[in-house]
Enzyme design. Structure first.
Site, PDB file in Angstrom:
ATOM      1  CG  ASP A   1      -0.888  -5.694   0.265  1.00  0.00           C
ATOM      2  OD1 ASP A   1      -1.991  -5.793  -0.288  1.00  0.00           O
ATOM      3  OD2 ASP A   1      -0.493  -4.653   0.821  1.00  0.00           O
TER       4      ASP A   1
ATOM      5  N   GLY B   1       0.822  -1.205   0.000  1.00  0.00           N
ATOM      6  CA  GLY B   1       0.000   0.000   0.000  1.00  0.00           C
ATOM      7  C   GLY B   1       0.859   1.259   0.000  1.00  0.00           C
TER       8      GLY B   1
ATOM      9  CG  ASP C   1      -7.592 -11.668   3.694  1.00  0.00           C
ATOM     10  OD1 ASP C   1      -7.476 -11.156   4.830  1.00  0.00           O
ATOM     11  OD2 ASP C   1      -8.604 -11.548   2.993  1.00  0.00           O
ATOM     12  CB  VAL C   2      -3.849  -9.897   7.908  1.00  0.00           C
ATOM     13  CG1 VAL C   2      -2.504  -9.547   7.312  1.00  0.00           C
ATOM     14  CG2 VAL C   2      -4.845  -8.754   7.774  1.00  0.00           C
TER      15      VAL C   2
ATOM     16  N   GLY D   1      -1.406 -13.019  17.685  1.00  0.00           N
ATOM     17  CA  GLY D   1      -1.128 -14.433  17.979  1.00  0.00           C
ATOM     18  C   GLY D   1       0.241 -14.832  17.447  1.00  0.00           C
TER      19      GLY D   1
ATOM     20  CE1 TYR E   1      -9.046   2.696   8.344  1.00  0.00           C
ATOM     21  CE2 TYR E   1      -9.600   4.763   9.418  1.00  0.00           C
ATOM     22  CZ  TYR E   1      -8.668   3.939   8.818  1.00  0.00           C
ATOM     23  OH  TYR E   1      -7.352   4.349   8.705  1.00  0.00           O
TER      24      TYR E   1
HETATM   25  P1  NAD Z   1      -3.486   1.668   1.599  1.00  0.00           P
HETATM   26  O1  NAD Z   1      -4.891   1.325   1.270  1.00  0.00           O
HETATM   27  O2  NAD Z   1      -2.645   2.274   0.532  1.00  0.00           O
HETATM   28  O3  NAD Z   1      -2.717   0.392   2.154  1.00  0.00           O
HETATM   29  C1  NAD Z   1      -3.335  -0.652   2.848  1.00  0.00           C
HETATM   30  C2  NAD Z   1      -2.732  -1.962   2.361  1.00  0.00           C
HETATM   31  O4  NAD Z   1      -3.323  -3.045   3.092  1.00  0.00           O
HETATM   32  C3  NAD Z   1      -3.016  -2.222   0.880  1.00  0.00           C
HETATM   33  O5  NAD Z   1      -1.843  -2.612   0.228  1.00  0.00           O
HETATM   34  C4  NAD Z   1      -4.051  -3.335   0.910  1.00  0.00           C
HETATM   35  O6  NAD Z   1      -4.042  -4.133  -0.242  1.00  0.00           O
HETATM   36  C5  NAD Z   1      -3.655  -4.082   2.169  1.00  0.00           C
HETATM   37  N1  NAD Z   1      -4.739  -4.868   2.767  1.00  0.00           N
HETATM   38  C6  NAD Z   1      -6.014  -4.478   3.004  1.00  0.00           C
HETATM   39  N2  NAD Z   1      -6.693  -5.491   3.563  1.00  0.00           N
HETATM   40  C7  NAD Z   1      -5.833  -6.532   3.690  1.00  0.00           C
HETATM   41  C8  NAD Z   1      -5.956  -7.845   4.206  1.00  0.00           C
HETATM   42  N3  NAD Z   1      -7.107  -8.310   4.714  1.00  0.00           N
HETATM   43  N4  NAD Z   1      -4.873  -8.652   4.176  1.00  0.00           N
HETATM   44  C9  NAD Z   1      -3.691  -8.215   3.657  1.00  0.00           C
HETATM   45  N5  NAD Z   1      -3.523  -6.974   3.164  1.00  0.00           N
HETATM   46  C10 NAD Z   1      -4.584  -6.151   3.185  1.00  0.00           C
HETATM   47  O7  NAD Z   1      -3.538   2.617   2.868  1.00  0.00           O
HETATM   48  P2  NAD Z   1      -2.373   3.404   3.616  1.00  0.00           P
HETATM   49  O8  NAD Z   1      -2.682   4.842   3.545  1.00  0.00           O
HETATM   50  O9  NAD Z   1      -1.037   2.931   3.197  1.00  0.00           O
HETATM   51  O10 NAD Z   1      -2.646   2.963   5.133  1.00  0.00           O
HETATM   52  C11 NAD Z   1      -1.843   1.973   5.776  1.00  0.00           C
HETATM   53  C12 NAD Z   1      -2.283   1.822   7.210  1.00  0.00           C
HETATM   54  O11 NAD Z   1      -2.156   3.074   7.888  1.00  0.00           O
HETATM   55  C13 NAD Z   1      -3.744   1.399   7.362  1.00  0.00           C
HETATM   56  O12 NAD Z   1      -3.845   0.494   8.422  1.00  0.00           O
HETATM   57  C14 NAD Z   1      -4.450   2.686   7.706  1.00  0.00           C
HETATM   58  O13 NAD Z   1      -5.601   2.452   8.476  1.00  0.00           O
HETATM   59  C15 NAD Z   1      -3.388   3.430   8.479  1.00  0.00           C
HETATM   60  N6  NAD Z   1      -3.605   4.894   8.404  1.00  0.00           N
HETATM   61  C16 NAD Z   1      -3.283   5.582   7.275  1.00  0.00           C
HETATM   62  C17 NAD Z   1      -3.521   6.955   7.236  1.00  0.00           C
HETATM   63  C18 NAD Z   1      -3.169   7.778   6.020  1.00  0.00           C
HETATM   64  O14 NAD Z   1      -3.416   8.995   6.034  1.00  0.00           O
HETATM   65  N7  NAD Z   1      -2.580   7.234   4.987  1.00  0.00           N
HETATM   66  C19 NAD Z   1      -4.085   7.605   8.336  1.00  0.00           C
HETATM   67  C20 NAD Z   1      -4.419   6.849   9.457  1.00  0.00           C
HETATM   68  C21 NAD Z   1      -4.164   5.494   9.489  1.00  0.00           C
HETATM   69  N1  UDP Z   2      -1.936 -17.190  14.855  1.00  0.00           N
HETATM   70  C1  UDP Z   2      -1.279 -16.984  13.663  1.00  0.00           C
HETATM   71  N2  UDP Z   2       0.058 -17.290  13.592  1.00  0.00           N
HETATM   72  C2  UDP Z   2       0.749 -17.788  14.641  1.00  0.00           C
HETATM   73  C3  UDP Z   2       0.070 -17.992  15.867  1.00  0.00           C
HETATM   74  C4  UDP Z   2      -1.275 -17.677  15.941  1.00  0.00           C
HETATM   75  O1  UDP Z   2      -1.857 -16.522  12.688  1.00  0.00           O
HETATM   76  O2  UDP Z   2       1.935 -18.033  14.496  1.00  0.00           O
HETATM   77  C5  UDP Z   2      -3.340 -16.863  14.945  1.00  0.00           C
HETATM   78  C6  UDP Z   2      -4.207 -18.057  15.253  1.00  0.00           C
HETATM   79  O3  UDP Z   2      -5.089 -18.234  14.170  1.00  0.00           O
HETATM   80  C7  UDP Z   2      -4.976 -17.684  16.494  1.00  0.00           C
HETATM   81  C8  UDP Z   2      -4.713 -16.195  16.677  1.00  0.00           C
HETATM   82  O4  UDP Z   2      -3.509 -15.954  16.004  1.00  0.00           O
HETATM   83  O5  UDP Z   2      -6.346 -17.869  16.322  1.00  0.00           O
HETATM   84  C9  UDP Z   2      -4.601 -15.809  18.129  1.00  0.00           C
HETATM   85  O6  UDP Z   2      -3.587 -16.579  18.701  1.00  0.00           O
HETATM   86  P1  UDP Z   2      -3.505 -16.787  20.267  1.00  0.00           P
HETATM   87  O7  UDP Z   2      -2.374 -17.732  20.525  1.00  0.00           O
HETATM   88  O8  UDP Z   2      -3.439 -15.489  20.951  1.00  0.00           O
HETATM   89  O9  UDP Z   2      -4.894 -17.400  20.665  1.00  0.00           O
HETATM   90  P2  UDP Z   2      -5.556 -18.802  20.386  1.00  0.00           P
HETATM   91  O10 UDP Z   2      -4.628 -19.621  19.506  1.00  0.00           O
HETATM   92  O11 UDP Z   2      -5.727 -19.367  21.721  1.00  0.00           O
HETATM   93  O12 UDP Z   2      -6.846 -18.458  19.713  1.00  0.00           O
END
Ligand code: NAD
Ligand code: UDP
Ligand code: UDP
Length: 338
Positions: A37, A16, A62-63, A106, A149
């Site tokens: 990302d 991003g 995806d996180v 975690g 958000y």
């Molecule tokens: P951005 O949208 O350019 O970047 C966000 C990135 O996160 C993107 O690359 C997107 O693809 C990725 N992403 C979104 N959902 C995801 C998911 N589920 N798994 C993996 N990747 C995912 O925005 P940015 O401006 O670079 O913002 C970055 C961070 O800073 C964000 O958390 C935002 O809330 C925070 N933030 C930014 C601003 C600003 O002014 N730019 C202000 C306050 C907070």
């Molecule tokens: N988790 C992860 N990577 C790791 C360890 C944990 O993504 O290396 C994730 C996992 O899915 C878990 C979450 O992080 O549900 C929270 O972990 P935590 O150990 O705090 O709690 P629990 O496993 O008991 O839910």
């Protein structure tokens, strides 16, 4: 870079706007950087210039799903940041903030990594305290279009503090105020990117409301410097830290400055103010000054000029040639004092 201080660092949301600048800085410092990302709002173009570096790795992930990697530090930036993007799929926004935070916490707990959360000034909502200090609890609508958000980020802060209290994690929470600069997405709907694109293309600037609402804009290089100082601070800060530029401007003023800086003839065009649009926003950065020795150094005019060069290059190059054409404009600025 000494081998002893080389760290394995995970940056979520690394493709991003802010994430790509952070990855670049950490790669330059010699760390092993893992960029994660799902390309929801980020793009490979943003990190294309890093792909050939031996100490940079890109993973599509995806996180909201668990992630098992071995790292020393985690910067958790994954989350769409512009109101247009985060309101597009609000349920996914909350999941990314909350499930993403749980997974990264975690992970940090398992590998004993230090973890940084990209929080936001939106946790203060339509603030009744001005400027906003970290002690202020905020004035947030829990059920409006911005809530996915705002509340998602508030819940993430809660989780970070609870993992600290309950599991002894070393955490960092940055409350980021509006940040701008090269690699903002030109169509993300944020005010600086909108006005830049409109001014450079001779279109009217879409001013929402009467333009008297304010924000305080921080240039990206200063913000990344703040991230790294916060992560590296020796004392474990017990609470969030505001990062932003206290220089507050109205949206009308920023529109007028962008028209001048781009040499545009574009007129201003009034549009309705979006629901729950915060009225004033200005960070109190006393804590960042005292705890981190940090304050922004880039003046608004210098930052806007650099941003305008980036957007102009993007427009002239067209998307296909983007990475080569704009790489030089995304380089850090030489600083002048504010
Ligand atoms: P951005 O949208 O350019 O970047 C966000 C990135 O996160 C993107 O690359 C997107 O693809 C990725 N992403 C979104 N959902 C995801 C998911 N589920 N798994 C993996 N990747 C995912 O925005 P940015 O401006 O670079 O913002 C970055 C961070 O800073 C964000 O958390 C935002 O809330 C925070 N933030 C930014 C601003 C600003 O002014 N730019 C202000 C306050 C907070
Ligand atoms: N988790 C992860 N990577 C790791 C360890 C944990 O993504 O290396 C994730 C996992 O899915 C878990 C979450 O992080 O549900 C929270 O972990 P935590 O150990 O705090 O709690 P629990 O496993 O008991 O839910
Ligand atoms: N804004 C505007 N015109 C635009 C986009 C935004 O006047 O084309 C206003 C918006 O109403 C808000 C301010 O600019 O008052 C900042 O909006 P942005 O979406 O950049 O960030 P946020 O509201 O999250 O601070």
């Amino acid at each position: 870079m000494k081998e002893l201080t080389r760290k394995r660092i995970l940056v979520t949301g690394g493709a991003g706007f802010l994430g790509s600048h952070l990855c670049e800085r950490l790669v330059t410092e010699g760390h092993d950087v893992l960029c994660v990302d799902n390309f929801y709002t980020g793009t490979k173009d943003n990190i294309a210039h890093l792909l050939d570096c031996a100490n940079f790795e890109l993973m599509r992930h995806d996180v909201t799903f668990p992630l098992y990697v071995e790292v020393d530090e985690i910067y958790n930036l994954a989350c769409p940041a512009s109101p247009v993007h985060y309101q597009h799929d609000p349920v996914q926004t909350t999941k990314t903030s909350v499930h993403g935070a749980i997974n990264m916490l975690g992970l940090a707990k398992r590998v004993k990594a230090k973890i940084f959360q990209a929080s936001t000034s939106e946790v203060y909502g339509d603030a009744l305290m001005h400027p906003q200090t970290e002690e202020y609890w905020g004035h947030v609508n829990p059920i409006g279009p911005r809530s996915c958000y705002d509340e998602g980020k508030r819940c993430a802060e809660t989780l970070f503090m609870d993992y600290r209290r309950q599991h002894g994690l070393s955490i960092r929470i940055a409350r980021i105020f509006n940040t701008y600069g090269p690699r903002m997405h030109p169509a993300d709907g944020r005010v600086v990117s909108n006005f830049m694109m409109q001014a450079l293309q001779g279109e009217p600037l879409t001013l929402y409301g009467d333009g008297s609402q304010t924000r305080s804009f921080c240039y990206v290089d200063d913000m990344i410097d703040g991230f790294i100082r916060l992560m590296n601070t020796a004392d474990d800060p017990n609470g969030p830290v505001n990062l932003g530029n206290p220089h507050e401007v109205s949206m009308r003023e920023i529109a007028q400055r962008i028209v001048v800086i781009t040499g545009s003839n574009s007129p201003l065009e009034l549009h309705p103010l979006p629901t729950d649009d915060p009225w004033h926003r200005q960070p109190d950065i006393t804590r960042a000054r005292e705890w981190l020795g940090w304050q922004p150094r880039t003046s608004l005019d210098d930052g806007l000029a650099a941003t305008a060069r980036y957007f102009r290059a993007r427009i002239e190059a067209g998307r296909a040639k983007l990475p080569d054409a704009v790489a030089s404009f995304a380089a850090p600025l030489a600083h002048s004092s504010t």
